[in-house]
Design a protein around this motif. Structure first.
Motif, PDB file in Angstrom:
ATOM      1  N   THR A  23       1.014  10.835   3.870  1.00 38.25           N
ATOM      2  CA  THR A  23       1.886   9.945   3.109  1.00 38.25           C
ATOM      3  C   THR A  23       2.279   8.770   3.982  1.00 38.25           C
ATOM      4  O   THR A  23       2.665   8.953   5.140  1.00 38.25           O
ATOM      5  N   LEU A  24       2.139   7.566   3.433  1.00 42.71           N
ATOM      6  CA  LEU A  24       2.410   6.363   4.220  1.00 42.71           C
ATOM      7  C   LEU A  24       2.613   5.178   3.282  1.00 42.71           C
ATOM      8  O   LEU A  24       1.868   5.012   2.326  1.00 42.71           O
ATOM      9  N   SER A  25       3.640   4.365   3.577  1.00 46.56           N
ATOM     10  CA  SER A  25       3.880   3.172   2.781  1.00 46.56           C
ATOM     11  C   SER A  25       3.844   1.949   3.674  1.00 46.56           C
ATOM     12  O   SER A  25       4.454   1.941   4.739  1.00 46.56           O
ATOM     13  N   VAL A  26       3.145   0.922   3.235  1.00 44.17           N
ATOM     14  CA  VAL A  26       3.054  -0.316   4.004  1.00 44.17           C
ATOM     15  C   VAL A  26       3.517  -1.455   3.109  1.00 44.17           C
ATOM     16  O   VAL A  26       2.985  -1.644   2.015  1.00 44.17           O
ATOM     17  N   GLY A  27       4.526  -2.171   3.571  1.00 47.72           N
ATOM     18  CA  GLY A  27       5.043  -3.287   2.781  1.00 47.72           C
ATOM     19  C   GLY A  27       4.441  -4.606   3.212  1.00 47.72           C
ATOM     20  O   GLY A  27       3.876  -4.720   4.306  1.00 47.72           O
ATOM     21  N   ALA A  28       4.559  -5.617   2.351  1.00 46.43           N
ATOM     22  CA  ALA A  28       4.046  -6.945   2.672  1.00 46.43           C
ATOM     23  C   ALA A  28       4.731  -7.467   3.930  1.00 46.43           C
ATOM     24  O   ALA A  28       5.914  -7.216   4.155  1.00 46.43           O
ATOM     25  N   LEU A  34       0.853  -1.194   0.000  1.00 43.14           N
ATOM     26  CA  LEU A  34       0.000   0.000   0.000  1.00 43.14           C
ATOM     27  C   LEU A  34       0.885   1.238   0.000  1.00 43.14           C
ATOM     28  O   LEU A  34       1.818   1.343   0.797  1.00 43.14           O
ATOM     29  N   LYS A  35       0.592   2.163  -0.911  1.00 42.64           N
ATOM     30  CA  LYS A  35       1.382   3.374  -1.008  1.00 42.64           C
ATOM     31  C   LYS A  35       0.440   4.568  -1.059  1.00 42.64           C
ATOM     32  O   LYS A  35      -0.272   4.770  -2.039  1.00 42.64           O
ATOM     33  N   ILE A  36       0.437   5.331   0.039  1.00 41.49           N
ATOM     34  CA  ILE A  36      -0.426   6.515   0.095  1.00 41.49           C
ATOM     35  C   ILE A  36       0.473   7.729  -0.059  1.00 41.49           C
ATOM     36  O   ILE A  36       1.453   7.872   0.677  1.00 41.49           O
ATOM     37  N   GLU A  37       0.132   8.598  -1.035  1.00 40.77           N
ATOM     38  CA  GLU A  37       0.979   9.756  -1.247  1.00 40.77           C
ATOM     39  C   GLU A  37       0.214  11.062  -1.241  1.00 40.77           C
ATOM     40  O   GLU A  37      -0.748  11.220  -1.996  1.00 40.77           O
ATOM     41  N   ASN A  38       0.638  11.926  -0.345  1.00 39.13           N
ATOM     42  CA  ASN A  38       0.116  13.294  -0.294  1.00 39.13           C
ATOM     43  C   ASN A  38      -1.417  13.334  -0.360  1.00 39.13           C
ATOM     44  O   ASN A  38      -1.998  14.131  -1.084  1.00 39.13           O
ATOM     45  N   LEU A  39      -2.041  12.473   0.403  1.00 38.44           N
ATOM     46  CA  LEU A  39      -3.497  12.310   0.308  1.00 38.44           C
ATOM     47  C   LEU A  39      -4.234  13.458   1.002  1.00 38.44           C
ATOM     48  O   LEU A  39      -4.017  13.761   2.172  1.00 38.44           O
ATOM     49  N   HIS A  40      -5.085  14.107   0.205  1.00 39.63           N
ATOM     50  CA  HIS A  40      -5.982  15.143   0.733  1.00 39.63           C
ATOM     51  C   HIS A  40      -7.410  14.656   0.532  1.00 39.63           C
ATOM     52  O   HIS A  40      -7.757  14.229  -0.562  1.00 39.63           O
ATOM     53  N   ALA A  41      -8.217  14.745   1.575  1.00 38.25           N
ATOM     54  CA  ALA A  41      -9.612  14.307   1.407  1.00 38.25           C
ATOM     55  C   ALA A  41     -10.523  15.184   2.237  1.00 38.25           C
ATOM     56  O   ALA A  41     -10.130  15.700   3.294  1.00 38.25           O
ATOM     57  N   GLU A  42     -11.740  15.355   1.730  1.00 41.76           N
ATOM     58  CA  GLU A  42     -12.708  16.156   2.471  1.00 41.76           C
ATOM     59  C   GLU A  42     -14.054  15.468   2.522  1.00 41.76           C
ATOM     60  O   GLU A  42     -14.370  14.596   1.725  1.00 41.76           O
ATOM     61  N   ILE A  43     -14.823  15.874   3.524  1.00 36.62           N
ATOM     62  CA  ILE A  43     -16.194  15.404   3.619  1.00 36.62           C
ATOM     63  C   ILE A  43     -17.085  16.603   3.858  1.00 36.62           C
ATOM     64  O   ILE A  43     -16.761  17.472   4.676  1.00 36.62           O
ATOM     65  N   ASP A  44     -18.181  16.650   3.107  1.00 36.18           N
ATOM     66  CA  ASP A  44     -19.103  17.789   3.164  1.00 36.18           C
ATOM     67  C   ASP A  44     -18.350  19.117   3.070  1.00 36.18           C
ATOM     68  O   ASP A  44     -18.640  20.064   3.804  1.00 36.18           O
TER      69      ASP A  44
END
Ligand SMILES: Nc1ncnc2c1ncn2[C@@H]1O[C@H](COP(=O)(O)OP(=O)(O)OP(=O)(O)O)[C@@H](O)[C@H]1O
Ligand SMILES: [Mg+2]
Lengths: 247, 372
Positions: free
Chosen positions: A21-26, A2-12
């Motif tokens: 940013t976060l990386s998860v390896g097997a 899993l590779k999350i990069e510079n994630l911006h998210a909004e609700i309403d």
């Protein structure tokens, strides 16, 4: 994995994730800790594909695929499992019916054959037993009338039957008594501690991390990872609180 | 035949659309009977009857205690039932007699219109279970007159599984002292329908349970109109209806409980619920109580809702896609009504019909016609 990069998210229209940013390896277990309202559950929902959560920037790839491009049920079929902080009650649908429908939907989506009734029964019974859920409970409606702890154990039974590659577990330890915590922790280790799997463990407490030892610990505050470290970071947080560390 | 049909401006017909009936009545009959009929498997050699376009098909039938021929039933005041005529079937059981097993009747229409009447007369303590299945694509119009004497018990199950067309069912029932009438209706086909049941609990401690599930999609319309009248002391009635509408369909239930002045200790329960599977669909529920006695217990409720978003996401997070989630949650929604059916074989057949209704939907793209 899993590779999350510079994630911006909004609700309403309200921005919750601010460049995460976060990386998860097997084979890895990552713990995510952080103050109330930091955006931990939001991260889980965004990964799970919950409608209403809008990604405004950044990317998430899961085993090389663009996760954000997939519908929630496709993400599940691809191997993602989201353990809910507040599992949902479904009147009129039994746990076995729910699980069997889920498992077969995933199998069909992957082009696999459906599971036979007999195999399914054996599998759900075995997973139920491992997590202290009787067949009687599995025949009851999904989470209806279940105690808080029973609901969390039920999430783990589902995880065991579905057998995902990546589990994002949102406060699976909250609401559990000491014995149930042990059962659930052992369950996570048994089902997910495998070289080809990974876990993102959202928690407030060290006691779960004593059983499911994390490889990495991250602090999520104000919608981003503000600090990462090894297992010792969780212990430091327990001693000093978020104030000193997240600041 | 010139049809004189009520318009939607008439209060009792405002949720029905009969405008297609003249056209359906002109459709050519093919007379074709499918090799497999939807018999409910109840394990025994019980009576089975087939009517094709309103004609008794003797070769495919085993009538048991059912008689075919002239029937004394009429409802001159009902716009559709008055067309039923005097031909049809009857079941008359003498005191203490029980009909053998589940009596099944398949009404198949291959086109056009057919009208039949039926009469069910059970003497004291007699018992019968009947399952009628409606299929095909013409207009099937039926009038059923029921008289239950003291202690008699009748279970009547109706499944509408038509590929298209229209099914209109009118019932007039009288339930005597300590007698029990149960009617369970399922609409899970492609036909439109209109059901009118007028049930009189005329004897003391009489019992009637009238319920079912109506599933509508595309531009389908189902409309059930029920009147339960308590005329004597100590009667009990149950009405449990579940209406489901998708696309631009309409599913309506108007259920009325009347308690006459002398009908003390009446116990009436009415539960009407609707589920909208699309914003463009309509569910109409009209619960009515008219009570002239003072010592009665009547509970009623009517609610219409949509599928819960939280639940849909929970299902999706486990890999269950939208159409399958809809099917699963709709089955759960109608289970309240279907689970009350006493006979296991019938209950299971109904549950399977509901599942089939969903699997058919994915095969019929025209069902979403008109959706933007
Ligand atoms: N529908 C919504 N509209 C506006 N704000 C929302 C909505 N849902 C959540 N939030 C806000 O988003 C923020 C992050 O919430 P989230 O549930 O992700 O926090 P959390 O880190 O999981 O907290 P906790 O530890 O209490 O579970 C909170 O401030 C919350 O109030
Ligand atoms: Mg949370």
């Amino acid at each position: 994995m899993l590779k999350i990069e510079n994630l911006h998210a909004e609700i309403d229209g309200k921005q919750i994730l601010n460049g995460l940013t976060l990386s998860v390896g097997a084979g890895e277990v990552h713990a995510i800790m952080g103050p109330n309202g930091a955006g931990k559950s939001t991260l889980g929902y965004v990964l799970g594909g919950r409608p209403g959560y809008e990604v405004t920037q950044g990317s998430v790839s899961f085993e090389g695929q663009d996760l954000l491009d997939m519908a929630a049920n496709e993400r599940a079929a691809a191997g993602l499992f989201l353990g809910f902080q507040y599992p949902v009650e479904i009147p009129g649908v039994s746990n076995v019916q729910f699980l069997r429908t889920a498992l077969n939907s995933q199998r069909r989506a992957r082009g696999e054959a459906e599971i036979s009734a007999g195999d399914f029964l054996r599998l759900s019974k075995a997973e139920g037993e491992a997590l202290g859920m009787s067949m009687d409970m599995l025949k009851r409606n999904v989470n209806v009338g279940f105690s808080g702890g029973e609901k969390k154990r039920n999430e783990m039974v589902q995880m065991g039957v579905i057998d995902p590659k990546l589990a994002v577990l949102d406060e699976t330890d909250s609401g559990l008594d000491i014995d149930a915590l042990r059962v659930v922790g052992d369950g996570i280790n048994r089902i997910m501690r495998q070289p080809h799997k990974a876990v993102l463990l959202i928690t407030h407490y060290q006691r779960l991390l004593d059983i499911v030892a994390p490889d990495f610990v991250h602090v999520l505050a104000d919608g981003r990872i503000v600090r990462s470290g090894g297992p010792e970071l969780a212990l430091q947080l327990e001693r000093e609180g978020y104030g000193a560390i997240a600041a | 035949m010139l049809l004189d049909l009520p318009s939607t401006r008439t209060e009792a017909w405002r949720w029905s659309d009969l405008s297609a009936l003249p056209e359906i009545a002109q459709r050519a009959k093919s007379g074709v009977v499918p090799t497999a009929l939807p018999w409910i498997d109840c394990g025994s050699e019980s009576p089975r009857l087939v009517f094709v376009d309103g004609r008794y098909d003797e070769a495919r039938s085993k009538a048991g205690p059912i008689q075919i021929g002239r029937v004394l039933a009429s409802a001159p005041d009902h716009a559709l039932a008055r067309l039923a005529g005097q031909q049809g079937w009857s079941l008359k059981l003498g005191e203490g007699h029980a009909a053998p097993g589940l009596i099944q009747i398949v009404h198949l229409t291959s086109g056009a219109a057919d009208h039949l009447a039926a009469e069910i007369v059970l003497e004291a303590d007699a018992q019968a279970s009947i399952a009628e299945t409606y299929m095909g694509e013409g207009w099937t119009n039926r009038l059923t007159v029921i008289a239950l004497a003291k202690g008699a018990r009748l279970m009547l199950n109706r499944r509408m599984l038509g590929a298209g067309g229209f099914v209109s069912l009118t019932d007039r029932a009288d339930v005597g002292e300590g007698a029990s009438l149960t009617v369970a209706t399922l609409a899970a086909g492609g036909n439109d329908s209109r059901v009118d049941s007028q049930i009189n609990l005329s004897g003391q401690t009489a019992f009637a349970e009238i319920g079912g599930a109506l599933l509508a999609r595309g531009r389908q319309r189902h409309d059930a109109n029920l009147v339960l009248r308590h005329d004597a002391i100590g009667g009990a009635s149950r009405q449990m209806w579940r209406s489901v509408a998708d696309d631009r369909a309409t599913a309506s239930v108007a259920a009325r409980v009347e308690v006459a002045r002398g009908a003390q200790k009446t116990d009436g329960v009415q539960s009407l619920k609707g589920l909208l599977l699309a914003r463009s669909a309509t569910v109409n529920l009209k619960p009515e109580l008219e009570i002239f006695a003072d010592d009665v217990k009547c509970a009623h409720g009517a609610t219409v809702g949509e599928l819960d978003r939280n639940t849909l996401f929970y299902l999706a997070s486990r890999g269950i896609g939208e159409s399958e989630a809809k099917a699963l949650l709709t089955q759960a929604f109608v289970a309240d009504a279907i689970d009350r059916i006493g006979e296991e074989a019938v209950r299971e057949a109904y549950a399977t019909d509901v599942i089939n209704w969903f699997s058919q939907s994915s095969l019929v793209p025209s069902e979403v016609e008109g959706r933007s």
